[in-house]
Write an enzyme that holds these catalytic residues in place. Structure first.
Site, short mmCIF file in Angstrom:
data_model
loop_
_atom_site.label_atom_id
_atom_site.label_comp_id
_atom_site.label_asym_id
_atom_site.label_seq_id
_atom_site.Cartn_x
_atom_site.Cartn_y
_atom_site.Cartn_z
N ASP A 111 50.36 -26.91 69.78
CA ASP A 111 49.41 -27.72 69.02
C ASP A 111 50.09 -28.52 67.91
O ASP A 111 51.28 -28.34 67.63
CB ASP A 111 48.31 -26.81 68.41
CG ASP A 111 48.86 -25.48 67.88
OD1 ASP A 111 50.06 -25.42 67.56
OD2 ASP A 111 48.10 -24.52 67.79
N ASN A 113 40.92 -15.01 63.08
CA ASN A 113 39.61 -15.15 63.73
C ASN A 113 39.70 -15.02 65.25
O ASN A 113 38.74 -15.30 65.97
CB ASN A 113 38.97 -16.50 63.35
CG ASN A 113 39.79 -17.70 63.85
OD1 ASN A 113 40.83 -17.52 64.50
ND2 ASN A 113 39.33 -18.90 63.55
N HIS A 159 41.74 -16.77 67.28
CA HIS A 159 42.13 -17.97 68.03
C HIS A 159 43.54 -17.84 68.60
O HIS A 159 44.37 -17.09 68.10
CB HIS A 159 41.98 -19.25 67.18
CG HIS A 159 43.02 -19.48 66.13
ND1 HIS A 159 42.79 -20.23 65.00
CD2 HIS A 159 44.32 -19.09 66.01
CE1 HIS A 159 43.88 -20.28 64.27
NE2 HIS A 159 44.84 -19.60 64.86
N GLU A 210 39.46 -22.36 68.77
CA GLU A 210 38.71 -21.65 67.75
C GLU A 210 37.51 -20.92 68.36
O GLU A 210 37.06 -21.28 69.47
CB GLU A 210 38.20 -22.65 66.69
CG GLU A 210 39.31 -23.42 65.97
CD GLU A 210 40.10 -22.57 64.96
OE1 GLU A 210 40.21 -21.34 65.14
OE2 GLU A 210 40.61 -23.15 63.98
C1 F6R Z 1 50.37 -22.10 65.96
C2 F6R Z 1 49.15 -21.63 66.59
C3 F6R Z 1 48.25 -20.63 65.94
C4 F6R Z 1 48.99 -19.52 65.21
C5 F6R Z 1 48.00 -18.58 64.52
C6 F6R Z 1 48.70 -17.49 63.74
O1 F6R Z 1 51.06 -23.01 66.79
O2 F6R Z 1 48.85 -22.07 67.65
O3 F6R Z 1 47.40 -20.06 66.90
O4 F6R Z 1 49.78 -18.80 66.12
O5 F6R Z 1 47.18 -19.31 63.66
O6 F6R Z 1 49.41 -18.07 62.68
P1 F6R Z 1 50.39 -17.20 61.77
O7 F6R Z 1 51.49 -16.76 62.66
O8 F6R Z 1 50.87 -18.17 60.72
O9 F6R Z 1 49.59 -16.08 61.24
#
Ligand code: F6R
Length: 249
Positions: free
Chosen positions: A67, A135, A137, A142
């Site tokens: 992303d 959450n 995701h 989301e």
């Molecule tokens: C990042 C992504 C997100 C993160 C998730 C956890 O490319 O796709 O799904 O993996 O938000 O983020 P952290 O590791 O910062 O807790």
């Protein structure tokens, strides 16, 4: 789904990196799906070490990131483009033309998702690295978004913007939109490695592994992937109804 519980973040990073290193040795032209955020930083450090020790090379590896934010320039220090350079690419021999991160050029917003989606279907990932949001995701799929989505432009959840405000200083500065691989793209990867650490991920990890498969917890779809490894520390595993450090179901 296989769940592997490690002592702490360092062990999670080492174990996940060891898996990727093994894949890269077996297949030097691996197609690798990459994640950003705090979770994979240690894993990327270990990959850089393996590269410096000449165990692996990235010269034939192709990468596809999950992303990218929309609304900030690629040159912004918090763009995922900058993140990947800072935490992996500038330290290894990957070729620029093998790096794929969703384009976020808003002047071409209507074409971006289709272009990346076409690329993804022509380059099935051998292994996809994932983190998980508090959450539930994965990528930026989301809660509430369709489990059959392909690459799309998403409005970020308030919880995600709050969680990511730690990188931006304030929630107002966190972009409201992003482009992300859809669940369908993620599930198309031959193998998946999801990593998580810390108590703040415990509930999401529990729901992902033990809850019903539900759009409210997009990561729950991973229960259906034929080769998904979940590597987590003891804090992230603290709500799981298990005691063993390795479970497969
Ligand atoms: C990042 C992504 C997100 C993160 C998730 C956890 O490319 O796709 O799904 O993996 O938000 O983020 P952290 O590791 O910062 O807790």
């Amino acid at each position: 789904m296989q769940i592997i519980i490690c002592k702490n973040y360092e062990e999670v990073s080492k174990k996940a990196a060891a898996l990727i290193v093994k894949e890269m040795i077996v297949k030097p032209d691996l197609i690798l799906g990459l994640a950003t955020g705090s979770s994979p930083i240690g894993l990327y450090k270990n990959l850089i070490e393996a590269y410096q020790d000449e165990l692996i090379s990235f010269k034939d590896v192709k990468t596809f990131n999950l992303d990218e934010y929309i609304g900030i320039d690629r040159a912004h220090p918090e763009s995922y483009y900058s993140f990947m350079n800072e935490h992996l690419f500038k330290y290894c021999d990957i070729k620029e033309e093998h790096i794929n991160i969703p384009n976020n050029d808003i002047t071409r917003i209507d074409d971006l998702a289709k272009e990346y989606n076409d690329l993804l279907f022509g380059n099935q990932r051998d292994i996809q690295i994932l983190g998980i949001g508090s959450n539930g995701h994965i990528g930026f799929n989301e809660p509430g978004s369709s489990l059959s989505n392909q690459t799309f432009i998403v409005e970020l959840d308030e919880q995600t913007r709050l969680d990511n405000s730690r990188f931006f200083g304030s929630i107002e500065d966190v972009p409201k939109f992003a482009i992300t691989m859809g669940i369908k793209n993620i599930m198309y990867s031959k193998k998946i490695v999801l990593i998580a650490s810390g108590k703040q991920k415990a509930e999401a990890v529990y729901k992902m592994a033990y809850g019903p498969i539900d759009t409210k917890v997009p990561s729950s779809i991973l229960q259906l992937h034929p080769d998904c490894k979940v590597i987590i520390d003891e804090d992230a595993a603290s709500l799981l109804p298990i005691t063993s450090t390795f479970i497969e179901f």
